[in-house]
Design a protein around this motif. Sequence first.
Motif: not given
Length: 344
Positions: A137-156
């Motif tokens: 959903x975030x990729x759809x909202x901000x096309x082309x922007x890289x996603x930096x994800x905090x390690x506090x997340x699931x493997x998926x």
Amino acid sequence: MRAELSEKYDLAPSPELAEEIGDIYAKMSRVITPADWAIYAPYVKAINDLKAERNAVILGHNYMTPEIYHGISDFGGDSLQLAIKATEVEADVIVQCGVHFMAETSKILSPEKTVLMPDMDAGCSLAESVTADGIAEMRRRYPGAPVVTYVNTTAEVKAASDICCTSSNAAQIVGAMESDTVIMTPDQYLAQNVARDVPHKNVVWWEGSCIVHEQYTAKDLREFREWNPGTRLIAHPECPPDVVNEADFSGSTSGIIKYVTDEKPEKAMLITECSMASNISDALPEVDFVGPCNMCPYMKKITLEKVLYALDTMTGQIEVDPTVAEKARLAVQRMIDLSRELGI
Ligand code: SF4
């Protein structure tokens, strides 16, 4: 669980055993009473013996209680330090004393090892706030922007992201992205704190938060400072930005430990999970740790009894789908490589 364990191990409180392994107690004597240590000692002894038998290593997060952090852990640290340690140790089994996403990260980085989670219900409000659909959903909202994800997340979620970050390298990772707009997930407060540090980037975020750190307010800090002049206020960047602004220093759990160790303030209030102060208290006798603290109910699900049970029965094994694990590993590895490149 207790009845089952008691058939195999003598777990009755023992002042004699407590004295016999008093060298371990010396690391937490400021925060654990001798009576409590006599209760913990039989568990600590049984776990440490079993660890050798199983060729196991215990990784203890900074938010574990002192009897776990000092009593049975071979390595202590923040989530990433522990995951990297998992890749370095020559063990067959890793017992993750922390929360579920940490055990998953260890498994992703060390797929050949058996990773045990003493309580599968030890989750995390941040990790549970976002799914791979949320990243899409975030990729759809901000096309082309890289996603930096905090390690506090699931493997998926890691697998759906471009790169991971921790609270100690988030600003540098975001600052190094080529795009002007950078998506950060899932912690809105970490993202807002990073946005202040990298004003040349348009940082946008997912609206997750940590139930421990979001409870602090700037008013709490101002009032505490008034009542306790001279206290050094030290906040984790998962706290809201106005709280971080009010603090004297902000950093990851390892950053906090370094700051307090280097500065040795007479009085310090750690604006983070409760056990942090307890775990460093004996090593820093000149610092008086004061003030209220908030407990993480997920971290506190891990107990000596559950660790002993997991090691004894080899239950609570973490499995990650190999395809997901490979993509997630790439996101974590990119972070490790970029951090090295940036000299963090
Ligand atoms: S302290 Fe916050 S971020 Fe850490 S495990 Fe608990 S809920 Fe998650």
